[in-house]
Scaffold this motif. Structure first.
Motif, PDB file in Angstrom:
ATOM      1  N   TRP A  43       6.079  13.333  -3.104  1.00  0.00           N
ATOM      2  CA  TRP A  43       6.629  12.466  -2.058  1.00  0.00           C
ATOM      3  C   TRP A  43       5.812  11.191  -2.042  1.00  0.00           C
ATOM      4  CZ3 TRP A  43       4.439  10.136   2.186  1.00  0.00           C
ATOM      5  CH2 TRP A  43       5.322   9.512   3.061  1.00  0.00           C
ATOM      6  N   SER A  44       6.492  10.049  -1.859  1.00  0.00           N
ATOM      7  CA  SER A  44       5.806   8.765  -1.811  1.00  0.00           C
ATOM      8  C   SER A  44       6.212   7.986  -0.575  1.00  0.00           C
ATOM      9  CB  SER A  44       6.143   7.936  -3.051  1.00  0.00           C
ATOM     10  OG  SER A  44       5.544   6.655  -2.957  1.00  0.00           O
ATOM     11  N   SER A  45       5.244   7.383   0.066  1.00  0.00           N
ATOM     12  CA  SER A  45       5.534   6.519   1.204  1.00  0.00           C
ATOM     13  C   SER A  45       6.355   5.307   0.779  1.00  0.00           C
ATOM     14  CB  SER A  45       4.230   6.069   1.866  1.00  0.00           C
ATOM     15  OG  SER A  45       3.442   5.311   0.955  1.00  0.00           O
ATOM     16  N   MET A  46       6.323   4.949  -0.506  1.00  0.00           N
ATOM     17  CA  MET A  46       7.086   3.810  -1.016  1.00  0.00           C
ATOM     18  C   MET A  46       8.590   4.045  -0.902  1.00  0.00           C
ATOM     19  SD  MET A  46       5.024   1.397  -2.094  1.00  0.00           S
ATOM     20  CE  MET A  46       5.812   0.454  -3.372  1.00  0.00           C
ATOM     21  N   GLY A  47       9.018   5.303  -0.846  1.00  0.00           N
ATOM     22  CA  GLY A  47      10.438   5.616  -0.768  1.00  0.00           C
ATOM     23  C   GLY A  47      11.066   5.301   0.577  1.00  0.00           C
ATOM     24  N   GLY A  48      10.235   5.123   1.596  1.00  0.00           N
ATOM     25  CA  GLY A  48      10.747   4.801   2.921  1.00  0.00           C
ATOM     26  C   GLY A  48      11.434   5.959   3.624  1.00  0.00           C
ATOM     27  N   LEU A  49      11.281   7.163   3.091  1.00  0.00           N
ATOM     28  CA  LEU A  49      11.912   8.353   3.671  1.00  0.00           C
ATOM     29  C   LEU A  49      10.862   9.204   4.381  1.00  0.00           C
ATOM     30  CD1 LEU A  49      14.173   9.300   0.638  1.00  0.00           C
ATOM     31  CD2 LEU A  49      14.896   8.186   2.768  1.00  0.00           C
ATOM     32  N   PRO A  50      11.263   9.953   5.402  1.00  0.00           N
ATOM     33  CA  PRO A  50      10.301  10.810   6.104  1.00  0.00           C
ATOM     34  C   PRO A  50       9.651  11.836   5.167  1.00  0.00           C
ATOM     35  CG  PRO A  50      12.394  10.722   7.285  1.00  0.00           C
ATOM     36  CD  PRO A  50      12.608  10.045   5.961  1.00  0.00           C
ATOM     37  N   ASP A  51       8.432  12.206   5.487  1.00  0.00           N
ATOM     38  CA  ASP A  51       7.693  13.208   4.720  1.00  0.00           C
ATOM     39  C   ASP A  51       8.152  14.597   5.153  1.00  0.00           C
ATOM     40  OD1 ASP A  51       5.890  14.772   3.370  1.00  0.00           O
ATOM     41  OD2 ASP A  51       4.094  13.875   4.252  1.00  0.00           O
ATOM     42  N   ILE A  52       9.332  14.985   4.647  1.00  0.00           N
ATOM     43  CA  ILE A  52       9.918  16.295   4.925  1.00  0.00           C
ATOM     44  C   ILE A  52      10.379  16.902   3.604  1.00  0.00           C
ATOM     45  CG2 ILE A  52      10.552  15.813   7.333  1.00  0.00           C
ATOM     46  CD1 ILE A  52      13.390  15.140   6.376  1.00  0.00           C
ATOM     47  N   PRO A  53      10.457  18.229   3.514  1.00  0.00           N
ATOM     48  CA  PRO A  53      10.733  18.889   2.235  1.00  0.00           C
ATOM     49  C   PRO A  53      11.952  18.358   1.470  1.00  0.00           C
ATOM     50  CG  PRO A  53      10.061  20.519   3.832  1.00  0.00           C
ATOM     51  CD  PRO A  53      10.203  19.208   4.580  1.00  0.00           C
TER      52      PRO A  53
ATOM     53  N   THR B 221       0.844  -1.190   0.000  1.00  0.00           N
ATOM     54  CA  THR B 221       0.000   0.000   0.000  1.00  0.00           C
ATOM     55  C   THR B 221       0.882   1.245   0.000  1.00  0.00           C
ATOM     56  OG1 THR B 221      -1.707  -1.174   1.223  1.00  0.00           O
ATOM     57  CG2 THR B 221      -1.806   1.226   1.279  1.00  0.00           C
ATOM     58  N   TYR B 222       0.492   2.241  -0.794  1.00  0.00           N
ATOM     59  CA  TYR B 222       1.257   3.487  -0.826  1.00  0.00           C
ATOM     60  C   TYR B 222       0.322   4.683  -0.710  1.00  0.00           C
ATOM     61  CZ  TYR B 222      -0.244   3.957  -5.670  1.00  0.00           C
ATOM     62  OH  TYR B 222      -1.002   4.084  -6.805  1.00  0.00           O
ATOM     63  N   ARG B 223       0.920   5.810  -0.329  1.00  0.00           N
ATOM     64  CA  ARG B 223       0.236   7.101  -0.287  1.00  0.00           C
ATOM     65  C   ARG B 223       1.233   8.128  -0.798  1.00  0.00           C
ATOM     66  NH1 ARG B 223      -0.009  11.461   3.207  1.00  0.00           N
ATOM     67  NH2 ARG B 223       1.387  10.391   4.636  1.00  0.00           N
ATOM     68  N   ASP B 224       0.930   8.758  -1.909  1.00  0.00           N
ATOM     69  CA  ASP B 224       1.793   9.763  -2.523  1.00  0.00           C
ATOM     70  C   ASP B 224       1.070  11.103  -2.499  1.00  0.00           C
ATOM     71  OD1 ASP B 224       3.182   7.463  -3.181  1.00  0.00           O
ATOM     72  OD2 ASP B 224       2.923   7.667  -5.340  1.00  0.00           O
ATOM     73  N   HIS B 225       1.830  12.178  -2.380  1.00  0.00           N
ATOM     74  CA  HIS B 225       1.210  13.497  -2.466  1.00  0.00           C
ATOM     75  C   HIS B 225       2.262  14.559  -2.801  1.00  0.00           C
ATOM     76  CE1 HIS B 225       2.290  13.262   1.874  1.00  0.00           C
ATOM     77  NE2 HIS B 225       2.685  14.493   1.658  1.00  0.00           N
ATOM     78  N   GLY B 226       1.781  15.756  -3.077  1.00  0.00           N
ATOM     79  CA  GLY B 226       2.637  16.889  -3.401  1.00  0.00           C
ATOM     80  C   GLY B 226       1.766  18.090  -3.747  1.00  0.00           C
ATOM     81  N   ASN B 227       2.395  19.071  -4.360  1.00  0.00           N
ATOM     82  CA  ASN B 227       1.693  20.298  -4.731  1.00  0.00           C
ATOM     83  C   ASN B 227       2.079  20.719  -6.134  1.00  0.00           C
ATOM     84  OD1 ASN B 227       0.329  21.079  -2.179  1.00  0.00           O
ATOM     85  ND2 ASN B 227       2.424  21.112  -1.421  1.00  0.00           N
ATOM     86  N   ILE B 228       1.119  21.290  -6.862  1.00  0.00           N
ATOM     87  CA  ILE B 228       1.428  21.862  -8.170  1.00  0.00           C
ATOM     88  C   ILE B 228       2.285  23.099  -7.946  1.00  0.00           C
ATOM     89  CG2 ILE B 228       0.468  23.002 -10.201  1.00  0.00           C
ATOM     90  CD1 ILE B 228      -1.966  21.131  -9.904  1.00  0.00           C
TER      91      ILE B 228
END
Length: 97
Positions: A31-41, A10-17
């Protein structure tokens, strides 16, 4: 936001135009949860689509930056190949205008 399952995960991706020119250009942060990295800029990528037309042929150029590892690059390339294959099928079946 995109959510779903890829290769059983399962993944959750997001970002901004970030920038858009309708019909020719789109740039967004990603940003994608699949990358295994924290959701930081600093872990966001920038994806850019450029469309151009010449002699009745449309060309799409896609770029993606800030890919953190060779494994991430390989995953991204596999994902793009899947997307391009799906797009090609849709075009060949006449499902797009």
């Amino acid at each position: 936001m995109w959510t779903g399952v890829w290769d059983g995960k399962t993944y959750r991706d997001h970002g901004n135009i970030l920038d858009i020119v309708p019909g020719s250009y789109l740039q967004y942060s990603y940003w994608s949860s699949m990358g295994g990295l924290p959701d930081i800029p600093e872990n966001y990528q920038t994806v850019t689509y450029n469309l151009s037309e010449a002699d009745g042929v449309t060309t799409m150029l896609i770029s993606q930056d800030n890919v953190k590892s060779e494994a991430a690059k390989e995953h991204s390339e596999a994902n793009w190949q899947y997307i391009f294959g799906q797009m090609t099928d849709m075009i060949e079946r006449g499902q797009v205008d």
